[in-house]
Write a protein that holds these residues in place. Sequence first.
Motif, PDB file in Angstrom:
ATOM      1  N   LEU A  70      -7.574   4.402  -3.510  1.00 10.21           N
ATOM      2  CA  LEU A  70      -7.301   2.976  -3.447  1.00 10.21           C
ATOM      3  C   LEU A  70      -5.789   2.796  -3.555  1.00 10.21           C
ATOM      4  O   LEU A  70      -5.168   3.285  -4.500  1.00 10.21           O
ATOM      5  N   GLU A  71      -5.201   2.122  -2.581  1.00  5.98           N
ATOM      6  CA  GLU A  71      -3.749   1.906  -2.583  1.00  5.98           C
ATOM      7  C   GLU A  71      -3.470   0.411  -2.706  1.00  5.98           C
ATOM      8  O   GLU A  71      -3.983  -0.399  -1.933  1.00  5.98           O
ATOM      9  N   VAL A  72      -2.645   0.060  -3.711  1.00 11.46           N
ATOM     10  CA  VAL A  72      -2.247  -1.324  -3.944  1.00 11.46           C
ATOM     11  C   VAL A  72      -0.737  -1.391  -3.785  1.00 11.46           C
ATOM     12  O   VAL A  72       0.003  -0.770  -4.560  1.00 11.46           O
ATOM     13  N   ASN A  73      -0.280  -2.128  -2.787  1.00  8.04           N
ATOM     14  CA  ASN A  73       1.142  -2.295  -2.539  1.00  8.04           C
ATOM     15  C   ASN A  73       1.574  -3.694  -2.959  1.00  8.04           C
ATOM     16  O   ASN A  73       0.890  -4.686  -2.641  1.00  8.04           O
ATOM     17  N   VAL A  74       2.676  -3.764  -3.673  1.00  9.15           N
ATOM     18  CA  VAL A  74       3.234  -5.044  -4.110  1.00  9.15           C
ATOM     19  C   VAL A  74       4.448  -5.355  -3.231  1.00  9.15           C
ATOM     20  O   VAL A  74       5.328  -4.500  -3.053  1.00  9.15           O
ATOM     21  N   SER A  87       9.511  -7.480   1.572  1.00  7.70           N
ATOM     22  CA  SER A  87      10.210  -6.290   1.109  1.00  7.70           C
ATOM     23  C   SER A  87       9.335  -5.616   0.063  1.00  7.70           C
ATOM     24  O   SER A  87       8.564  -6.271  -0.638  1.00  7.70           O
ATOM     25  N   PHE A  88       9.492  -4.314  -0.050  1.00  9.04           N
ATOM     26  CA  PHE A  88       8.613  -3.494  -0.865  1.00  9.04           C
ATOM     27  C   PHE A  88       9.019  -3.581  -2.326  1.00  9.04           C
ATOM     28  O   PHE A  88      10.193  -3.443  -2.680  1.00  9.04           O
ATOM     29  N   LEU A  89       8.050  -3.803  -3.238  1.00  8.69           N
ATOM     30  CA  LEU A  89       8.284  -3.872  -4.677  1.00  8.69           C
ATOM     31  C   LEU A  89       7.656  -2.709  -5.437  1.00  8.69           C
ATOM     32  O   LEU A  89       7.921  -2.559  -6.632  1.00  8.69           O
ATOM     33  N   GLY A  90       6.822  -1.916  -4.775  1.00  9.35           N
ATOM     34  CA  GLY A  90       6.196  -0.784  -5.452  1.00  9.35           C
ATOM     35  C   GLY A  90       4.733  -0.656  -5.058  1.00  9.35           C
ATOM     36  O   GLY A  90       4.148  -1.555  -4.433  1.00  9.35           O
ATOM     37  N   ARG A  91       4.133   0.460  -5.450  1.00  3.42           N
ATOM     38  CA  ARG A  91       2.732   0.692  -5.114  1.00  3.42           C
ATOM     39  C   ARG A  91       2.059   1.497  -6.213  1.00  3.42           C
ATOM     40  O   ARG A  91       2.713   2.150  -7.028  1.00  3.42           O
ATOM     41  N   VAL A  92       0.721   1.403  -6.191  1.00  5.22           N
ATOM     42  CA  VAL A  92      -0.129   2.155  -7.100  1.00  5.22           C
ATOM     43  C   VAL A  92      -1.208   2.821  -6.265  1.00  5.22           C
ATOM     44  O   VAL A  92      -1.871   2.155  -5.450  1.00  5.22           O
ATOM     45  N   VAL A  93      -1.396   4.122  -6.468  1.00  7.60           N
ATOM     46  CA  VAL A  93      -2.423   4.888  -5.757  1.00  7.60           C
ATOM     47  C   VAL A  93      -3.391   5.432  -6.799  1.00  7.60           C
ATOM     48  O   VAL A  93      -2.988   6.157  -7.712  1.00  7.60           O
ATOM     49  N   ILE A  94      -4.682   5.066  -6.668  1.00  4.96           N
ATOM     50  CA  ILE A  94      -5.698   5.461  -7.638  1.00  4.96           C
ATOM     51  C   ILE A  94      -6.768   6.274  -6.906  1.00  4.96           C
ATOM     52  O   ILE A  94      -7.430   5.758  -5.994  1.00  4.96           O
ATOM     53  N   PRO A  95      -6.958   7.544  -7.266  1.00  2.00           N
ATOM     54  CA  PRO A  95      -8.046   8.324  -6.657  1.00  2.00           C
ATOM     55  C   PRO A  95      -9.411   7.727  -7.027  1.00  2.00           C
ATOM     56  O   PRO A  95      -9.655   7.374  -8.185  1.00  2.00           O
ATOM     57  N   ILE A  96     -10.277   7.638  -6.048  1.00  2.00           N
ATOM     58  CA  ILE A  96     -11.599   7.070  -6.292  1.00  2.00           C
ATOM     59  C   ILE A  96     -12.403   7.943  -7.251  1.00  2.00           C
ATOM     60  O   ILE A  96     -13.238   7.453  -8.016  1.00  2.00           O
ATOM     61  N   SER A  97     -12.104   9.229  -7.251  1.00  2.00           N
ATOM     62  CA  SER A  97     -12.839  10.126  -8.147  1.00  2.00           C
ATOM     63  C   SER A  97     -12.576   9.816  -9.624  1.00  2.00           C
ATOM     64  O   SER A  97     -13.352  10.219 -10.484  1.00  2.00           O
TER      65      SER A  97
END
Length: 926
Positions: A70-74, A87-97
């Motif tokens: 799951l990728e959440v981009n701010v 403009s890009f503020l950051g992101r969070v990548v969460i493995p589904i597992s």
Amino acid sequence: MAGVPRKLVVEVLAAKALMPKDGEGSSNAYCVLDYDGQRKRTKVKTKDLDPTWNEKFEFLMSDLVTGGDLEVNVHNERNSGTGRRSSFLGRVVIPISSVPPKPEAARWYPLQKRGLFSHIKGDLGLKVYTSSDQLMKETKMPSEPKDPKGPKPDMKADKQPMPMRPNMLTVPEADFTVKETNPDLGKAVDYNHHYDLVEHMTYLFIRIVKARGLAAKDADGSSDPYVRLTVGHVKAETKIVKRSLDPEWNQVFAVGEDKVQGGTLELTVWDADKISKDDFLGGFMFDLSEVPKRKPPESPLAPQWYKLEAKSGKGRAQGEIMVAVWWGTQADEAFPEAWHSDTGGHAHFRSKVYLSPKLWYLRVNVIEAQDLNARDKARLPEPYVKARVGPYQVVRSRIATVRSASPFWNEDLMFVAAEPFDDVLHLLLEERVGNKEEVLGEVRIPLSTVERRIDGRPVPSRWYVLDKSGNQGFSGRIHLRVSLDGGYHVMDESPNYTSCNRPTAKQLWRPSLGVLELGIHSANNLLPMKSTKDKRGSTDAYCIAKYGPKWVRTRTIFESFSPRWNEQYTWEVFDPCTVLTVGLFDNRQANPEIAATTKDLPIGKIRIRLSTLESDRVYTNAYPLLIVTPQGIKKMGELELAVRLSSASALNLMHAYLQPPLPRMHYFYPLDHKQIESLRVAAMNIVALRLMRSEPAMRQEVVQFMLDTDAERWSMRRSKANYYRIMAVLNGVMAIMNWFADICSWKSPVTTVLVHVLFFILVWYPELLLPTLFLYMFLIGAWNYRFRSRAPPFMDAKLSQGEHIGDLDELEEEFNVVPANRAQEVFKYRYERLRGVAGRIQNALGDLATMGERVQSLLSWRDPRATAIFIGFCLLAAITLYVTPFKVVAILLGLYALRHPQFRDPLPAVPFNFFSRLPSQSDRIL
């Protein structure tokens, strides 16, 4: 539950401390969520660096897909019309597992970079879990009312997300940040601007000078007069003058405007009587509406004689009293020594300035001894020297290397001595015989007779005759070289946040570079620190500020959770790469019966590194007061300060970055780290004991808290903090590796093509490599100027690993007394040894993290002068290397690095001097 469709539920709650990217110090943030080809988007929160969404999204999960991320981009939404919408503020990548199968507590995820040149900070609060329709139905059923006659719940209302602030996720991080304040500093309290960093506070000043011709009430024809003043609910009295009809008091009383109730001031003169009731001698009243106002630099108001009046119907009063009454401010010269209504009338709790004693290093060079008279003539002695200065400093030499009647050492023993030199150097020549220590001789040397030096030139050595108690004969002699070294800086603080690096000898001091001004405004929302007799919570707060040898103490404000001081102080600045320390304490000395056994408790501490301040700018901020307790980090309130660093010459400030941080003696005649640490502890003890002897005394626990005497003690929390500091530094290396991996994988074809072109150019023209590198660093530093911090650094609870305490036993161990009181003797010894080793490892990790953070600060503008120097050097280096052949530069650098030792200077190089002055995160660690 086979066949039941699964869903991925994502609740986007809030973000905090985002990077401002709208050009106006804020952002218009929104989130884009991507999972398995499905995309969702939140609403835009305009002009908010701590936005709150509280939006819930659901994604269908295929049975064929068991992994994925799951990728959440701010992003920051732009409305500038340039064609680039966000403009890009950051992101969070969460493995589904790693997603739990049921709702759990929300978590803060640190925002990650997308590439090497991304400028990202902040955290994103999410709650992520998987669910199914059947599970959701089972969860909702118990919440429905079972009474058929009762009203049905509003299902639409249930679907609305509950409002939630970011600080509801965990420890209230928003409260742990520094906040900018806007105090009313426009009104200069003093025309000379001595108080232009604090707010205006009005006081009613009453100067009671003397009286004459008073009535005699005692049998011997005299009186014991004193004056009582009353303003609203405030009552105060002067001292009693014994047996006088013309007494002199010369006392000033300052009553705060907020405590003045009514429009009159009543002054009455009384005769003190120990046996019966005090006798009234006369009095009069002032109409406060007619009291003049005075502002410095006006001359003091001249006192006047007022005739005493009697009470109605009780005869005539006799005599006059000289009084001056005026409205003034805390800038009035009478204010520091006046009786204050907000200090409870305690004279010892007024504001004071203290100075640390002047400290010297005492060097005792033990050379040799001769003609020793040992008890056992059949064997050669194995002596060693034990030296003592004062009650706490004891140093022992090694056993003599030459076993004979004339042993030889040539060893330096170091001590700390303070002016005036009242102590005595006591040397004992001993040897161990069995389990006992036998004294072969001793000598006492008064420190006032020891020669002083300011450089490395040796002082003459001298032979001293050894005395032996109980033996009138000759016991031998010892050869010593004793000197007081004034060329060193005697450290009484941690080197990570020292406030002074000057040598002891004043003739070696460099000129002053500027002035540091501190305005201590007020504290807000303080927690109760003790209980009064009527079981109410109470706090009697005062501030301590230390910079260099000068300590300042504000007056104590009694029984207030929001005390206001509005006191201003100044220091001379000799080095911009130093730290100002401000602490807040609860005064527990009001009751003289328990004052000797009761310690003042710390409420919080703030450190401000001067190099992070822009010149001639006033910083007004509210700093969180954080303290570590066995239950975790606790916020005790906020402290509002105003800080300004003024400098007459910016070039002199920048030149200081190229100078060695310590005096020359530290490099020509260096001390080892073990010696420095033991001497620092001795210096702290001397400073604490000397300040305890001041009047009023500065408590020993206050000095120890300000000097951070427990910095070397083992702490699992601090070790974790240093570990994560190292990992944060290594994240830059990982970002470069990830960026290179993205280039190799053609994730961004345009970027990959540009890198290929740049690679071919640098291969074809290798002389462009270094100019391009320095030019890129200059551009990155110039780009980061927009994102520089607008507020000074503060004590960071997250950096200190205080947000999430997994095991409270770690904090219990941190607060356990030394030596430990929860184990047997053998276990206690091993435990303390382990803590000592772990403490050194902890500090080594901190030093490693400091070096990495200093590299990061080169282009971050945390220290604006250092970054300006560095990017200016980069630009100059880029131009110079552009016009200079690369082979010539490489040969010159190689020859310089491999030069003969004869051409090397013992002083550190200019780049090392500059690097050692760069700021790090160490001064933000609790």
